[in-house]
Design an enzyme around this catalytic site. Structure first.
Site, mmCIF file in Angstrom:
data_model
loop_
_atom_site.group_PDB
_atom_site.id
_atom_site.type_symbol
_atom_site.label_atom_id
_atom_site.label_comp_id
_atom_site.label_asym_id
_atom_site.label_seq_id
_atom_site.Cartn_x
_atom_site.Cartn_y
_atom_site.Cartn_z
ATOM 1 N N HIS A 281 17.156 27.501 14.578
ATOM 2 C CA HIS A 281 16.971 28.958 14.587
ATOM 3 C C HIS A 281 17.495 29.529 15.912
ATOM 4 O O HIS A 281 17.863 28.794 16.815
ATOM 5 C CB HIS A 281 15.508 29.339 14.340
ATOM 6 C CG HIS A 281 14.515 28.800 15.337
ATOM 7 N ND1 HIS A 281 14.355 29.324 16.597
ATOM 8 C CD2 HIS A 281 13.618 27.771 15.240
ATOM 9 C CE1 HIS A 281 13.396 28.659 17.226
ATOM 10 N NE2 HIS A 281 12.937 27.700 16.434
ATOM 11 N N ARG B 191 7.678 24.264 19.674
ATOM 12 C CA ARG B 191 8.285 25.566 19.976
ATOM 13 C C ARG B 191 7.438 26.199 21.071
ATOM 14 O O ARG B 191 6.212 26.045 21.075
ATOM 15 C CB ARG B 191 8.336 26.473 18.736
ATOM 16 C CG ARG B 191 8.922 27.855 19.032
ATOM 17 C CD ARG B 191 9.335 28.647 17.780
ATOM 18 N NE ARG B 191 8.235 29.006 16.898
ATOM 19 C CZ ARG B 191 7.978 28.441 15.742
ATOM 20 N NH1 ARG B 191 8.756 27.468 15.295
ATOM 21 N NH2 ARG B 191 6.959 28.828 14.995
ATOM 22 N N GLU C 15 7.119 29.997 22.800
ATOM 23 C CA GLU C 15 7.598 31.375 22.604
ATOM 24 C C GLU C 15 6.821 32.340 23.492
ATOM 25 O O GLU C 15 5.594 32.342 23.490
ATOM 26 C CB GLU C 15 7.394 31.794 21.139
ATOM 27 C CG GLU C 15 7.745 33.256 20.874
ATOM 28 C CD GLU C 15 7.680 33.627 19.394
ATOM 29 O OE1 GLU C 15 6.851 33.049 18.671
ATOM 30 O OE2 GLU C 15 8.462 34.506 18.987
ATOM 31 N N GLU D 244 12.175 31.882 22.423
ATOM 32 C CA GLU D 244 11.417 30.903 21.656
ATOM 33 C C GLU D 244 12.236 29.693 21.202
ATOM 34 O O GLU D 244 12.386 29.449 20.010
ATOM 35 C CB GLU D 244 10.783 31.574 20.442
ATOM 36 C CG GLU D 244 11.726 32.445 19.611
ATOM 37 C CD GLU D 244 11.010 33.031 18.383
ATOM 38 O OE1 GLU D 244 10.416 32.248 17.630
ATOM 39 O OE2 GLU D 244 11.060 34.255 18.190
ATOM 40 N N ASP E 213 -7.906 46.266 -8.544
ATOM 41 C CA ASP E 213 -8.124 47.493 -7.777
ATOM 42 C C ASP E 213 -8.404 47.225 -6.296
ATOM 43 O O ASP E 213 -8.939 48.075 -5.594
ATOM 44 C CB ASP E 213 -9.242 48.333 -8.404
ATOM 45 C CG ASP E 213 -10.533 47.556 -8.489
ATOM 46 O OD1 ASP E 213 -10.530 46.350 -8.157
ATOM 47 O OD2 ASP E 213 -11.550 48.141 -8.903
ATOM 48 N N ASP F 140 1.820 29.489 16.181
ATOM 49 C CA ASP F 140 2.612 30.708 16.367
ATOM 50 C C ASP F 140 1.750 31.846 15.836
ATOM 51 O O ASP F 140 1.607 32.003 14.622
ATOM 52 C CB ASP F 140 3.935 30.578 15.594
ATOM 53 C CG ASP F 140 4.871 31.761 15.827
ATOM 54 O OD1 ASP F 140 4.429 32.797 16.362
ATOM 55 O OD2 ASP F 140 6.059 31.642 15.447
ATOM 56 N N HIS G 208 8.287 28.151 8.685
ATOM 57 C CA HIS G 208 7.384 29.233 8.262
ATOM 58 C C HIS G 208 6.122 28.681 7.594
ATOM 59 O O HIS G 208 5.600 29.272 6.655
ATOM 60 C CB HIS G 208 8.112 30.195 7.315
ATOM 61 C CG HIS G 208 9.139 31.030 8.025
ATOM 62 N ND1 HIS G 208 10.141 31.696 7.375
ATOM 63 C CD2 HIS G 208 9.307 31.303 9.344
ATOM 64 C CE1 HIS G 208 10.893 32.344 8.258
ATOM 65 N NE2 HIS G 208 10.407 32.120 9.454
ATOM 66 N N HIS H 89 9.781 41.509 14.123
ATOM 67 C CA HIS H 89 11.245 41.436 14.252
ATOM 68 C C HIS H 89 11.676 42.892 14.333
ATOM 69 O O HIS H 89 11.899 43.540 13.324
ATOM 70 C CB HIS H 89 11.877 40.706 13.073
ATOM 71 C CG HIS H 89 11.445 39.263 13.006
ATOM 72 N ND1 HIS H 89 11.575 38.482 11.892
ATOM 73 C CD2 HIS H 89 10.885 38.459 13.935
ATOM 74 C CE1 HIS H 89 11.106 37.260 12.136
ATOM 75 N NE2 HIS H 89 10.681 37.228 13.377
ATOM 76 N N ASP I 182 3.996 38.170 19.898
ATOM 77 C CA ASP I 182 4.537 37.053 19.104
ATOM 78 C C ASP I 182 4.574 35.849 20.032
ATOM 79 O O ASP I 182 5.406 35.797 20.939
ATOM 80 C CB ASP I 182 5.935 37.449 18.607
ATOM 81 C CG ASP I 182 6.551 36.400 17.701
ATOM 82 O OD1 ASP I 182 5.865 35.420 17.365
ATOM 83 O OD2 ASP I 182 7.731 36.572 17.330
ATOM 84 N N TYR J 3 12.731 20.336 16.373
ATOM 85 C CA TYR J 3 12.014 19.937 15.155
ATOM 86 C C TYR J 3 12.638 18.642 14.630
ATOM 87 O O TYR J 3 13.813 18.627 14.266
ATOM 88 C CB TYR J 3 12.109 21.040 14.093
ATOM 89 C CG TYR J 3 11.773 22.401 14.679
ATOM 90 C CD1 TYR J 3 10.455 22.837 14.767
ATOM 91 C CD2 TYR J 3 12.783 23.214 15.205
ATOM 92 C CE1 TYR J 3 10.153 24.057 15.357
ATOM 93 C CE2 TYR J 3 12.482 24.435 15.793
ATOM 94 C CZ TYR J 3 11.170 24.860 15.868
ATOM 95 O OH TYR J 3 10.881 26.056 16.453
ATOM 96 N N HIS K 85 14.303 37.516 19.264
ATOM 97 C CA HIS K 85 14.519 38.747 18.491
ATOM 98 C C HIS K 85 13.861 39.886 19.252
ATOM 99 O O HIS K 85 13.002 39.655 20.108
ATOM 100 C CB HIS K 85 13.922 38.604 17.079
ATOM 101 C CG HIS K 85 12.512 38.079 17.067
ATOM 102 N ND1 HIS K 85 11.423 38.883 17.274
ATOM 103 C CD2 HIS K 85 12.019 36.816 16.927
ATOM 104 C CE1 HIS K 85 10.324 38.142 17.231
ATOM 105 N NE2 HIS K 85 10.653 36.878 17.045
HETATM 106 N N1 GLY Z 1 6.356 34.674 14.469
HETATM 107 C C1 GLY Z 1 7.628 35.051 13.992
HETATM 108 C C2 GLY Z 1 8.704 34.645 14.895
HETATM 109 O O1 GLY Z 1 8.485 33.888 15.823
HETATM 110 O O2 GLY Z 1 9.811 35.108 14.783
HETATM 111 MN MN MN Z 2 9.320 35.260 17.320
HETATM 112 MN MN MN Z 3 6.513 33.635 16.633
#
Ligand code: GLY
Ligand code: MN
Ligand code: MN
Length: 439
Positions: free
Chosen positions: A349, A404, A406, A383, A39, A259, A242, A360, A270, A387, A353
């Site tokens: 990647h 990374r 971003e 970003e 619950d 991140d 991720h 996103h 982000d 890697y 976005h």
């Molecule tokens: N934190 C999600 C991305 O960078 O797309």
């Molecule tokens: Mn992002």
């Molecule tokens: Mn991010």
């Protein structure tokens, strides 16, 4: 809790949607509450589309817009309930909600099934969310079937069902000044949280301790929640794109990739920064970091009105390809490395976005098969990363590094504005802030 809402902003959005529909009826439900276990519930997060049109944050609510010469906005929401309000707190109820949220009508949500058939009778088109929730789709079709059952009495049922998200996605893509103000606030808070993380990091601390610093700063400064699960990834963990376990221990000589971004009144930030656990970049870390930073600068320079959506990505890839060759991680010419996509071994990647109510965010990236052009008011992330896993067949000193960087970037008339610019990213800035770390 009562929230002051600028009803003019939401009225204008509903009027624009109604104008885009020409005729017909839009039906936009809020998100359901979701059970975590037994619950206990997850903290409630409203549906981004519903919120965009209403500013209303209570669950069990549905917005109906009847288009036409004089469009009408009708809110269905929970009734007042003194017993439940003792447990769960204030709810507006239809009477107060109508005025507070600038609706033309409001009804108890229990009356939805009773009133909807009349609202959609004699209208040619429905505009709804399609395919996201089978039970909701069936409920809407139930209303259509009820109207069909009455056709002998002269009413007509809608013969067209459109995806309301298609119209709303285009509206959400261009942010208004009130949205940019919230995104700026979210960006500033997130940048402060990253500075706090830099001051807190040191060998021997756990990734989750740094995560706690980020979350503390988000909440302390009024952000309601993280916009997504924070990634706090040291050493090789940074190569898992991720990674969210956040249970490793920071080690001297390793990089820490964070991140993490907060959400303010529904709007996301982000933000990613990468820095050395012990506050000083090694030679190899410096090489990889400067390469990604250069790629990011090249990409941000492409963010301006009229440039194609993928211009920043292409600029980042070209810079990274050149760097991977110079570092002898890849062989061949820059064009070959791009053509064969060999660079994807270390950069797999895309460079960004849309960003907004969703991390996103809504909005198409292509128009008629072509990448769309950037316009003032769009917000995107930039970003790039790099890697390098152990086992990637590279010289040992490169292995186990993930970098990374971003930022959140607003397209302006003149070019762009980096909303997250308060988060340090030049090597000298990072080393300076880490040299005065907390005790
Ligand atoms: N934190 C999600 C991305 O960078 O797309
Ligand atoms: Mn992002
Ligand atoms: Mn991010």
């Amino acid at each position: 809790m009562k929230a002051d809402v600028d009803t003019a902003v939401y009225r204008a959005r509903r009027a624009r949607l109604a104008a885009g529909m020409k005729s017909g009826v839009a039906i936009v439900p809020n998100a359901p509450e979701r059970t975590r276990n037994r619950d206990s519930r997850y903290p409630y997060r409203f549906d981004s589309y519903f919120y965009y049109l209403t500013g209303f944050r209570e669950p069990e609510a549905v917005l109906v817009i009847v288009a036409g010469a004089e469009p009408r906005s009708i809110l269905f929401c929970r009734d007042r309930d003194p017993d439940r309000e003792i447990w769960d707190g204030f709810r507006y109820g239809p009477d107060a909600a109508r005025g507070a949220f600038g609706m033309d009508e409001a009804h108890a949500v229990e009356r939805l099934d009773a009133l909807m058939p009349d609202l959609i009778a004699n209208r040619d088109a429905l505009y709804c969310r399609i395919g996201a929730d089978a039970a909701w789709d069936a409920r809407v079709m139930g209303w259509v079937n009820e109207v069909r059952d009455r056709v002998r009495s002269g009413v007509t049922a809608p013969n067209e069902v459109n995806d309301v998200h298609a119209l709303l996605d285009e509206m959400r893509l261009i942010k208004g000044p009130e949205e940019v103000a919230l995104m700026r606030r979210a960006a500033v808070i997130s940048a402060g949280a990253h500075q706090r993380a830099m001051r807190a990091a040191r060998p021997g601390r756990a990734e989750f301790e740094i995560e706690a610093e980020l979350l503390h700063e988000f909440r302390r400064r009024g952000a309601q929640a993280p916009a997504y699960t924070p990634i706090v990834a040291s050493g090789e963990h940074a190569c898992v794109l991720h990674y969210v376990q956040n249970d490793g221990v920071l080690k001297a000589g390793e990089l820490l990739l964070i991140d993490a971004g907060c959400e303010v009144d529904g709007y996301a930030s982000d933000l990613t920064r990468t820095f050395p656990v012990d506050g000083k970049f090694t030679a190899i870390q410096r090489d990889l970091y400067e390469l990604v930073l250069g790629a990011q600068a090249a990409a941000i320079a492409q963010v301006m009105p009229g440039n194609a959506w993928d211009a920043p990505h292409r600029a980042a890839v070209r810079t990274l390809a050149r760097g991977f060759i110079d570092l002898k991680l890849l062989t061949g010419s820059v064009d070959e490395v791009i053509e064969t996509q060999a660079y994807r071994k270390f950069y797999m990647h895309r460079t960004g976005h849309w960003l907004g109510l969703d991390v996103h965010d809504a909005g198409d990236y292509k128009r008629g098969g072509e990448w769309r052009a950037l316009e003032p008011g769009m917000v995107l992330t930039v970003e790039p990363g790099c890697y390098i896993r152990s086992g990637d067949g590279v010289p040992e000193q490169f292995a186990g590094h993930g970098v990374r960087i971003e930022d959140d970037v607003l397209v302006t008339e003149a070019g762009n504005e980096v909303l997250t610019r308060d988060a340090p990213k030049a090597i000298a800035e990072i080393e300076a802030i880490m040299s005065v770390r907390d005790a």
